[in-house]
Design a protein around this motif. Structure first.
Motif, PDB file in Angstrom:
ATOM      1  N   TRP A 229       0.808  -1.224   0.000  1.00  0.00           N
ATOM      2  CA  TRP A 229       0.000   0.000   0.000  1.00  0.00           C
ATOM      3  C   TRP A 229       0.838   1.271   0.000  1.00  0.00           C
ATOM      4  O   TRP A 229       0.329   2.355   0.312  1.00  0.00           O
ATOM      5  CB  TRP A 229      -0.929  -0.001   1.214  1.00  0.00           C
ATOM      6  N   GLU A 230       2.113   1.140  -0.347  1.00  0.00           N
ATOM      7  CA  GLU A 230       3.002   2.309  -0.328  1.00  0.00           C
ATOM      8  C   GLU A 230       2.466   3.426  -1.234  1.00  0.00           C
ATOM      9  O   GLU A 230       2.194   3.224  -2.405  1.00  0.00           O
ATOM     10  CB  GLU A 230       4.399   1.905  -0.795  1.00  0.00           C
ATOM     11  N   LYS A 231       2.296   4.596  -0.668  1.00  0.00           N
ATOM     12  CA  LYS A 231       1.845   5.808  -1.359  1.00  0.00           C
ATOM     13  C   LYS A 231       0.467   5.670  -2.004  1.00  0.00           C
ATOM     14  O   LYS A 231       0.067   6.520  -2.800  1.00  0.00           O
ATOM     15  CB  LYS A 231       2.861   6.222  -2.427  1.00  0.00           C
ATOM     16  N   LEU A 232      -0.260   4.607  -1.671  1.00  0.00           N
ATOM     17  CA  LEU A 232      -1.591   4.404  -2.265  1.00  0.00           C
ATOM     18  C   LEU A 232      -2.542   5.533  -1.894  1.00  0.00           C
ATOM     19  O   LEU A 232      -3.179   6.134  -2.765  1.00  0.00           O
ATOM     20  CB  LEU A 232      -2.161   3.062  -1.812  1.00  0.00           C
ATOM     21  N   HIS A 233      -2.649   5.818  -0.613  1.00  0.00           N
ATOM     22  CA  HIS A 233      -3.597   6.832  -0.149  1.00  0.00           C
ATOM     23  C   HIS A 233      -3.224   8.219  -0.673  1.00  0.00           C
ATOM     24  O   HIS A 233      -4.097   9.004  -1.061  1.00  0.00           O
ATOM     25  CB  HIS A 233      -3.651   6.832   1.377  1.00  0.00           C
ATOM     26  N   ALA A 313      -7.481   3.497  -7.540  1.00  0.00           N
ATOM     27  CA  ALA A 313      -6.130   3.653  -8.091  1.00  0.00           C
ATOM     28  C   ALA A 313      -5.975   2.862  -9.386  1.00  0.00           C
ATOM     29  O   ALA A 313      -5.397   3.355 -10.363  1.00  0.00           O
ATOM     30  CB  ALA A 313      -5.092   3.204  -7.063  1.00  0.00           C
ATOM     31  N   MET A 314      -6.500   1.632  -9.413  1.00  0.00           N
ATOM     32  CA  MET A 314      -6.383   0.802 -10.609  1.00  0.00           C
ATOM     33  C   MET A 314      -7.209   1.368 -11.765  1.00  0.00           C
ATOM     34  O   MET A 314      -6.725   1.471 -12.907  1.00  0.00           O
ATOM     35  CB  MET A 314      -6.824  -0.629 -10.300  1.00  0.00           C
ATOM     36  N   ILE A 315      -8.467   1.735 -11.495  1.00  0.00           N
ATOM     37  CA  ILE A 315      -9.333   2.259 -12.552  1.00  0.00           C
ATOM     38  C   ILE A 315      -8.814   3.597 -13.063  1.00  0.00           C
ATOM     39  O   ILE A 315      -8.820   3.870 -14.277  1.00  0.00           O
ATOM     40  CB  ILE A 315     -10.779   2.403 -12.038  1.00  0.00           C
ATOM     41  N   PHE A 316      -8.348   4.445 -12.161  1.00  0.00           N
ATOM     42  CA  PHE A 316      -7.820   5.750 -12.558  1.00  0.00           C
ATOM     43  C   PHE A 316      -6.606   5.586 -13.462  1.00  0.00           C
ATOM     44  O   PHE A 316      -6.484   6.267 -14.491  1.00  0.00           O
ATOM     45  CB  PHE A 316      -7.453   6.563 -11.316  1.00  0.00           C
ATOM     46  N   GLU A 317      -5.706   4.668 -13.111  1.00  0.00           N
ATOM     47  CA  GLU A 317      -4.532   4.457 -13.955  1.00  0.00           C
ATOM     48  C   GLU A 317      -4.919   3.869 -15.302  1.00  0.00           C
ATOM     49  O   GLU A 317      -4.331   4.216 -16.335  1.00  0.00           O
ATOM     50  CB  GLU A 317      -3.529   3.541 -13.265  1.00  0.00           C
ATOM     51  N   ALA A 318      -5.910   2.969 -15.319  1.00  0.00           N
ATOM     52  CA  ALA A 318      -6.353   2.372 -16.585  1.00  0.00           C
ATOM     53  C   ALA A 318      -6.884   3.435 -17.539  1.00  0.00           C
ATOM     54  O   ALA A 318      -6.570   3.433 -18.737  1.00  0.00           O
ATOM     55  CB  ALA A 318      -7.420   1.313 -16.324  1.00  0.00           C
ATOM     56  N   THR A 319      -7.691   4.352 -17.024  1.00  0.00           N
ATOM     57  CA  THR A 319      -8.242   5.408 -17.880  1.00  0.00           C
ATOM     58  C   THR A 319      -7.163   6.402 -18.306  1.00  0.00           C
ATOM     59  O   THR A 319      -7.167   6.880 -19.436  1.00  0.00           O
ATOM     60  CB  THR A 319      -9.370   6.147 -17.148  1.00  0.00           C
ATOM     61  N   GLN A 320      -6.226   6.710 -17.415  1.00  0.00           N
ATOM     62  CA  GLN A 320      -5.134   7.617 -17.758  1.00  0.00           C
ATOM     63  C   GLN A 320      -4.220   6.997 -18.797  1.00  0.00           C
ATOM     64  O   GLN A 320      -3.738   7.668 -19.712  1.00  0.00           O
ATOM     65  CB  GLN A 320      -4.330   7.976 -16.508  1.00  0.00           C
ATOM     66  N   HIS A 321      -3.975   5.707 -18.674  1.00  0.00           N
ATOM     67  CA  HIS A 321      -3.140   4.996 -19.647  1.00  0.00           C
ATOM     68  C   HIS A 321      -3.793   5.018 -21.026  1.00  0.00           C
ATOM     69  O   HIS A 321      -3.110   5.171 -22.047  1.00  0.00           O
ATOM     70  CB  HIS A 321      -2.918   3.563 -19.188  1.00  0.00           C
ATOM     71  N   ALA A 322      -5.103   4.856 -21.072  1.00  0.00           N
ATOM     72  CA  ALA A 322      -5.823   4.864 -22.345  1.00  0.00           C
ATOM     73  C   ALA A 322      -5.721   6.215 -23.036  1.00  0.00           C
ATOM     74  O   ALA A 322      -5.718   6.298 -24.266  1.00  0.00           O
ATOM     75  CB  ALA A 322      -7.283   4.501 -22.121  1.00  0.00           C
ATOM     76  N   LYS A 323      -5.625   7.269 -22.245  1.00  0.00           N
ATOM     77  CA  LYS A 323      -5.526   8.619 -22.793  1.00  0.00           C
ATOM     78  C   LYS A 323      -4.088   9.041 -23.061  1.00  0.00           C
ATOM     79  O   LYS A 323      -3.835  10.169 -23.487  1.00  0.00           O
ATOM     80  CB  LYS A 323      -6.174   9.614 -21.828  1.00  0.00           C
ATOM     81  N   GLY A 324      -3.128   8.154 -22.786  1.00  0.00           N
ATOM     82  CA  GLY A 324      -1.726   8.480 -23.001  1.00  0.00           C
ATOM     83  C   GLY A 324      -1.135   9.350 -21.920  1.00  0.00           C
ATOM     84  O   GLY A 324      -0.056   9.928 -22.108  1.00  0.00           O
ATOM     85  N   GLU A 325      -1.806   9.443 -20.773  1.00  0.00           N
ATOM     86  CA  GLU A 325      -1.336  10.301 -19.690  1.00  0.00           C
ATOM     87  C   GLU A 325      -0.624   9.521 -18.599  1.00  0.00           C
ATOM     88  O   GLU A 325      -0.274  10.077 -17.565  1.00  0.00           O
ATOM     89  CB  GLU A 325      -2.512  11.076 -19.099  1.00  0.00           C
ATOM     90  N   CYS A 326      -0.421   8.234 -18.815  1.00  0.00           N
ATOM     91  CA  CYS A 326       0.285   7.389 -17.845  1.00  0.00           C
ATOM     92  C   CYS A 326       1.306   6.558 -18.602  1.00  0.00           C
ATOM     93  O   CYS A 326       0.939   5.665 -19.365  1.00  0.00           O
ATOM     94  CB  CYS A 326      -0.697   6.490 -17.097  1.00  0.00           C
ATOM     95  N   LYS A 327       2.569   6.833 -18.412  1.00  0.00           N
ATOM     96  CA  LYS A 327       3.622   6.171 -19.173  1.00  0.00           C
ATOM     97  C   LYS A 327       4.061   4.857 -18.540  1.00  0.00           C
ATOM     98  O   LYS A 327       4.409   3.900 -19.232  1.00  0.00           O
ATOM     99  CB  LYS A 327       4.831   7.106 -19.303  1.00  0.00           C
ATOM    100  N   VAL A 328       4.086   4.803 -17.208  1.00  0.00           N
ATOM    101  CA  VAL A 328       4.549   3.611 -16.496  1.00  0.00           C
ATOM    102  C   VAL A 328       3.410   3.070 -15.639  1.00  0.00           C
ATOM    103  O   VAL A 328       2.836   3.793 -14.831  1.00  0.00           O
ATOM    104  CB  VAL A 328       5.768   3.929 -15.601  1.00  0.00           C
ATOM    105  N   ALA A 329       3.093   1.794 -15.846  1.00  0.00           N
ATOM    106  CA  ALA A 329       1.999   1.178 -15.093  1.00  0.00           C
ATOM    107  C   ALA A 329       2.509   0.714 -13.732  1.00  0.00           C
ATOM    108  O   ALA A 329       3.382  -0.151 -13.648  1.00  0.00           O
ATOM    109  CB  ALA A 329       1.428   0.004 -15.871  1.00  0.00           C
TER     110      ALA A 329
END
Length: 388
Positions: A229-233, A313-329
């Motif tokens: 859970w590091e830095k999750l919150h 956190a997972m859903i937010f990263e998935a949507t950001q990745h789809a928009k090209g706004e998340c480079k590292v998963a």
């Protein structure tokens, strides 16, 4: 978006050969005839027949996808015209075709908002090639409520088609997680998202990632929780909800602390962790802003992880990745499974694995998390690439 385009192309290529093989080997049998025979079997009432549909024999030969129209407003009889060449879903809307579970609806409650929740940018230019349906022997399937099964992403349609094609002798809806999520979005969440939105807030108030073991009682488990859970919150609070860095969720350390601060009191009007009101307000605002597809994926991830923060956190990263706004998963489904199962995996290390129990739990958790992330990512990619 290059990453999203590669994702769509990979899904299309992987299933293309399968569709071709099935098409060349197909027979001319009609799925409608099989359906009529199943429903007219002797000594089987309509309700009983409906209950048996989930385990019925495969009644189709060729699975494919086809262009569809975007969701349109149902009429007063809860019907949406999409042509007569359709086949009813063999998955019941409820266990017995009735409203048999809390939050399950058997009709569209608010048709004025149903379309908007499925297609939030419906006022933009949408030609029918932008939406896709899944076909069985050339006939488009419908949802358990009889609504057109229209999806905003070709990759999503191919994934559902793959699930249908993987069914062998008998249909097993439990082995069709993406189909289940999409039907839930169309039939339930788009109609009335209130129950799902409320339940997600309940997961926030009792978030498993906010309950820590006392390090003086078990430092090994405490260390594993910290690693998972590091830095999750902080990530969810600051990046997603836009809160100050010093404002985070309430957290309990140890069993006695958890019982003390989570009980209902004058300072905590609702049972559960007393999160800052601003955090709860921001979370509600974000949840209420989601379209039906993403909200369904978020709810599924929350139910599997028992955690709003892990799911968000997972859903937010998935949507950001789809928009090209998340480079590292870093918050992908694999991470979400590990984060949701910290205590259970710790117990397995201590006491051993129960075959047919723990291993199935691991598999189911992975399936549900990957399905939720896949739906959220492909819907976001489709809307983003099409400018919708």
């Amino acid at each position: 978006n290059r990453a999203a385009s590669k994702l769509l192309q990979a899904n299309i290529t992987s299933f293309e050969a399968t569709l071709l093989r099935r098409a060349t080997a197909s027979s001319s049998s009609s799925s409608s005839g099989v359906l009529r025979r199943a429903l007219s079997s002797k000594n089987v009432t309509a309700a009983a027949a409906d209950r048996r549909l989930a385990g019925r024999r495969r009644f189709y030969n060729v699975v494919g996808i086809a262009p569809s129209i975007a969701p349109v407003k149902p009429d007063k009889n809860n019907k949406v015209t999409n042509g007569d060449n359709t086949v009813q879903s063999p998955i019941s809307a409820g266990v017995d075709g009735t409203q048999s579970a809390t939050g399950v609806t058997t009709s569209i409650k608010d048709s004025s908002k149903w379309t908007l929740r499925l297609n939030p940018n419906k006022d933009n230019d949408n030609n029918k090639e932008e939406w896709y349906s899944v076909t069985l022997d050339g006939r488009a399937i419908r949802t358990p409520l009889g609504l057109p099964f229209a999806l905003p992403s070709p990759a999503l349609a191919l994934a559902v088609a793959s699930e249908w094609d993987s069914q062998k002798t008998y249909l097993q809806p439990a082995q069709m997680p993406i189909m289940t999520l999409c039907c839930t979005a169309i039939d339930q969440v788009a109609s009335d998202p209130t129950a799902h939105q409320t339940d997600i807030i309940r997961y926030l108030r009792n978030d498993t990632s906010c309950y820590w073991v006392d390090p003086t009682e078990d430092r090994v488990l405490n260390r594993q929780q910290a690693q998972a859970w590091e830095k999750l919150h902080k990530t969810v609070s600051s990046e997603l909800l836009g809160l100050p860095d010093d404002l985070g969720p309430a957290q309990a350390v140890g069993g006695s602390d958890a019982l003390l601060i989570s009980r209902k009191s004058d300072g905590n009007k609702m049972s559960g962790l007393p999160h800052p009101p601003l955090l709860v307000e921001k979370a509600k605002k974000w949840i209420n802003s989601l379209d039906a597809w993403t909200l369904t994926a978020l709810y599924s991830a929350c139910a599997e992880s028992k955690s709003f923060f892990i799911a968000a956190a997972m859903i937010f990263e998935a949507t950001q990745h789809a928009k090209g706004e998340c480079k590292v998963a870093t918050r992908d489904p694999k991470w979400a499974v590990q984060a949701a199962r910290v205590e259970e995996e710790f117990n397995i290390e201590m006491w051993g694995l129960v075959e047919g129990g723990h291993d199935y739990d691991r598999l189911n958790s992975s399936i549900q998390m990957h399905a939720a992330s896949f739906v959220a990512q492909n819907v976001a990619a489709s809307f983003h690439l099409d400018g919708r």
